[in-house]
Design an enzyme around this catalytic site. Structure first.
Site, PDB file in Angstrom:
ATOM      1  N   THR A   9     173.030  14.462 -15.272  1.00  0.00           N
ATOM      2  CA  THR A   9     172.945  14.003 -16.655  1.00  0.00           C
ATOM      3  C   THR A   9     171.764  14.662 -17.347  1.00  0.00           C
ATOM      4  O   THR A   9     170.751  14.958 -16.707  1.00  0.00           O
ATOM      5  CB  THR A   9     172.801  12.471 -16.738  1.00  0.00           C
ATOM      6  OG1 THR A   9     172.723  12.088 -18.115  1.00  0.00           O
ATOM      7  CG2 THR A   9     171.562  11.960 -16.030  1.00  0.00           C
ATOM      8  N   GLU A  42     181.315  21.041 -20.484  1.00  0.00           N
ATOM      9  CA  GLU A  42     181.892  20.527 -21.726  1.00  0.00           C
ATOM     10  C   GLU A  42     182.657  19.244 -21.431  1.00  0.00           C
ATOM     11  O   GLU A  42     183.513  19.209 -20.536  1.00  0.00           O
ATOM     12  CB  GLU A  42     182.847  21.576 -22.326  1.00  0.00           C
ATOM     13  CG  GLU A  42     183.123  21.303 -23.792  1.00  0.00           C
ATOM     14  CD  GLU A  42     184.283  22.137 -24.329  1.00  0.00           C
ATOM     15  OE1 GLU A  42     184.855  21.726 -25.349  1.00  0.00           O
ATOM     16  OE2 GLU A  42     184.613  23.166 -23.714  1.00  0.00           O
ATOM     17  N   ASP A  71     179.655   8.826 -16.915  1.00  0.00           N
ATOM     18  CA  ASP A  71     180.205   8.954 -18.260  1.00  0.00           C
ATOM     19  C   ASP A  71     180.449   7.537 -18.763  1.00  0.00           C
ATOM     20  O   ASP A  71     181.013   6.702 -18.049  1.00  0.00           O
ATOM     21  CB  ASP A  71     181.495   9.774 -18.295  1.00  0.00           C
ATOM     22  CG  ASP A  71     181.713  10.331 -19.705  1.00  0.00           C
ATOM     23  OD1 ASP A  71     180.849  11.095 -20.176  1.00  0.00           O
ATOM     24  OD2 ASP A  71     182.723   9.980 -20.342  1.00  0.00           O
ATOM     25  N   SER A  72     179.980   7.263 -19.950  1.00  0.00           N
ATOM     26  CA  SER A  72     179.974   5.876 -20.398  1.00  0.00           C
ATOM     27  C   SER A  72     180.126   5.795 -21.902  1.00  0.00           C
ATOM     28  O   SER A  72     180.002   6.798 -22.607  1.00  0.00           O
ATOM     29  CB  SER A  72     178.672   5.209 -19.953  1.00  0.00           C
ATOM     30  OG  SER A  72     177.571   6.058 -20.229  1.00  0.00           O
ATOM     31  N   GLY A 153     170.994   4.499 -27.420  1.00  0.00           N
ATOM     32  CA  GLY A 153     172.374   4.431 -27.903  1.00  0.00           C
ATOM     33  C   GLY A 153     172.670   3.162 -28.707  1.00  0.00           C
ATOM     34  O   GLY A 153     171.950   2.819 -29.653  1.00  0.00           O
ATOM     35  N   ASP A 155     172.428   0.105 -27.790  1.00  0.00           N
ATOM     36  CA  ASP A 155     171.733  -1.098 -27.324  1.00  0.00           C
ATOM     37  C   ASP A 155     171.307  -2.039 -28.455  1.00  0.00           C
ATOM     38  O   ASP A 155     171.401  -3.254 -28.297  1.00  0.00           O
ATOM     39  CB  ASP A 155     170.510  -0.717 -26.463  1.00  0.00           C
ATOM     40  CG  ASP A 155     170.911  -0.288 -25.056  1.00  0.00           C
ATOM     41  OD1 ASP A 155     172.064  -0.548 -24.663  1.00  0.00           O
ATOM     42  OD2 ASP A 155     170.071   0.301 -24.355  1.00  0.00           O
ATOM     43  N   LYS A 175     168.066  -5.717 -18.716  1.00  0.00           N
ATOM     44  CA  LYS A 175     169.294  -4.944 -18.937  1.00  0.00           C
ATOM     45  C   LYS A 175     169.818  -4.412 -17.599  1.00  0.00           C
ATOM     46  O   LYS A 175     171.012  -4.479 -17.315  1.00  0.00           O
ATOM     47  CB  LYS A 175     169.026  -3.777 -19.915  1.00  0.00           C
ATOM     48  CG  LYS A 175     170.270  -2.923 -20.145  1.00  0.00           C
ATOM     49  CD  LYS A 175     170.043  -1.689 -21.000  1.00  0.00           C
ATOM     50  CE  LYS A 175     171.295  -0.822 -21.010  1.00  0.00           C
ATOM     51  NZ  LYS A 175     171.110   0.493 -21.624  1.00  0.00           N
ATOM     52  N   ARG A 181     176.101  -0.079 -16.378  1.00  0.00           N
ATOM     53  CA  ARG A 181     175.574   0.981 -15.507  1.00  0.00           C
ATOM     54  C   ARG A 181     175.077   0.396 -14.188  1.00  0.00           C
ATOM     55  O   ARG A 181     175.293   0.967 -13.121  1.00  0.00           O
ATOM     56  CB  ARG A 181     174.450   1.732 -16.236  1.00  0.00           C
ATOM     57  CG  ARG A 181     173.877   2.919 -15.460  1.00  0.00           C
ATOM     58  CD  ARG A 181     173.170   3.923 -16.347  1.00  0.00           C
ATOM     59  NE  ARG A 181     174.090   4.495 -17.315  1.00  0.00           N
ATOM     60  CZ  ARG A 181     174.149   4.111 -18.593  1.00  0.00           C
ATOM     61  NH1 ARG A 181     173.322   3.215 -19.069  1.00  0.00           N
ATOM     62  NH2 ARG A 181     175.050   4.647 -19.399  1.00  0.00           N
TER      63      ARG A 181
HETATM   64  P1  ITT Z   1     175.205  13.129 -20.155  1.00  0.00           P
HETATM   65  O1  ITT Z   1     176.624  13.532 -20.487  1.00  0.00           O
HETATM   66  O2  ITT Z   1     174.286  14.296 -20.006  1.00  0.00           O
HETATM   67  O3  ITT Z   1     175.135  12.186 -18.994  1.00  0.00           O
HETATM   68  P2  ITT Z   1     175.366  11.705 -22.692  1.00  0.00           P
HETATM   69  O4  ITT Z   1     174.381  10.850 -23.448  1.00  0.00           O
HETATM   70  O5  ITT Z   1     176.061  12.815 -23.435  1.00  0.00           O
HETATM   71  O6  ITT Z   1     174.599  12.294 -21.403  1.00  0.00           O
HETATM   72  P3  ITT Z   1     177.913  10.354 -22.358  1.00  0.00           P
HETATM   73  O7  ITT Z   1     178.705  11.540 -22.746  1.00  0.00           O
HETATM   74  O8  ITT Z   1     178.352   9.548 -21.177  1.00  0.00           O
HETATM   75  O9  ITT Z   1     176.391  10.747 -22.030  1.00  0.00           O
HETATM   76  O10 ITT Z   1     177.787   9.418 -23.638  1.00  0.00           O
HETATM   77  C1  ITT Z   1     177.335   8.147 -23.477  1.00  0.00           C
HETATM   78  C2  ITT Z   1     177.092   7.527 -24.842  1.00  0.00           C
HETATM   79  O11 ITT Z   1     177.557   6.170 -24.794  1.00  0.00           O
HETATM   80  C3  ITT Z   1     175.603   7.452 -25.137  1.00  0.00           C
HETATM   81  O12 ITT Z   1     175.186   8.568 -25.904  1.00  0.00           O
HETATM   82  C4  ITT Z   1     175.498   6.151 -25.906  1.00  0.00           C
HETATM   83  O13 ITT Z   1     175.814   6.384 -27.240  1.00  0.00           O
HETATM   84  C5  ITT Z   1     176.598   5.286 -25.286  1.00  0.00           C
HETATM   85  N1  ITT Z   1     176.061   4.481 -24.148  1.00  0.00           N
HETATM   86  C6  ITT Z   1     176.373   4.600 -22.834  1.00  0.00           C
HETATM   87  N2  ITT Z   1     175.674   3.727 -22.091  1.00  0.00           N
HETATM   88  C7  ITT Z   1     174.889   3.055 -22.944  1.00  0.00           C
HETATM   89  C8  ITT Z   1     173.919   2.047 -22.790  1.00  0.00           C
HETATM   90  O14 ITT Z   1     173.582   1.584 -21.595  1.00  0.00           O
HETATM   91  N3  ITT Z   1     173.309   1.593 -23.879  1.00  0.00           N
HETATM   92  C9  ITT Z   1     173.630   2.063 -25.094  1.00  0.00           C
HETATM   93  N4  ITT Z   1     174.501   3.022 -25.347  1.00  0.00           N
HETATM   94  C10 ITT Z   1     175.145   3.528 -24.277  1.00  0.00           C
END
Ligand code: ITT
Length: 201
Positions: A9, A42, A71-72, A153, A155, A175, A181
């Protein structure tokens, strides 16, 4: 014995949350920034699972070691599951958490159904690209306005069920005790033990 795990990540907040839970004597977690020449991945999958697997497998093969990818995102019922896999870039590029939250609150103005959930899919891949995924979900609701400065994000706009604080108003340990997560990481920890035993390494 030291065991190395590449955490696939570039999100430093995720990395901190992963480090807080994925811990054991002799386990060394490495971020992608510590290793030269790794490819950018990508995220073009239609599901969290596709993207998590792609990130873990690509980087595990490139670095020739075990990798873990997360991925979240946030799924809002009244918006048909949006922003979902597009959570990071909901308000466009470059990623802007404040703009994402503003857009979300605007799209939800006046909506009574505020039900939502965070979903986290974690993929573990060995150096040959053999991958498994686990998932964690945290149910909750979307606030009327942003509250709190912790976390990242969405939160500040998410209140988990059973609480009155947003994730951003909670200390990190709180949290990390209940989040999507945290649940996914505990499942991943168990799964990794099984995989290491299965592959004898
Ligand atoms: P990597 O792909 O490098 O891991 P990323 O931030 O691009 O980093 P994702 O594509 O999985 O990761 O996008 C996850 C988004 O979902 C993240 O930018 C937040 O907007 C939201 N998100 C995920 N987990 C969260 C959390 O615990 N708290 C708040 N927002 C979260």
């Amino acid at each position: 014995m030291t065991m190395k795990l590449l955490v696939a990540t570039r999100n430093r907040h995720k990395l901190e949350e992963i480090r807080a839970i994925f811990t054991a004597p002799g386990l060394l977690l490495e971020g992608v920034d510590g290793i030269e020449g790794l490819p950018e991945v990508e995220e073009d999958g239609l599901t969290f699972e596709d993207n998590a697997k792609k990130k873990a497998v690509t980087l595990a093969r490139a670095a020739k070691r075990w990798a873990l990818a997360d991925d979240s995102g946030l799924e809002v019922d009244a918006l048909g599951g949006e922003p979902g896999v597009y959570s990071a870039r909901y308000a466009g590029e470059p990623v802007d958490y404040e703009a994402n939250n503003k857009k979300l609150l605007k799209n939800m103005a006046g909506l009574l159904n505020r039900k939502a959930r965070f979903r986290c899919v974690i993929a573990l891949s060995d150096a040959d690209g053999r991958a498994e995924v686990v998932e964690g979900v945290c149910e909750g609701k979307i606030t009327e306005s942003s509250r709190g400065d912790n976390g990242f994000g969405y939160d500040p706009v998410f209140i988990p069920d059973g609480y009155s604080m947003t994730f951003a108003e909670m200390p990190a340990e709180m949290k990390n005790g209940i989040s999507h997560r945290a649940l996914a990481l505990h499942a991943a920890w168990k799964k990794w033990g099984e995989l290491l035993a299965r592959y004898h390494c």
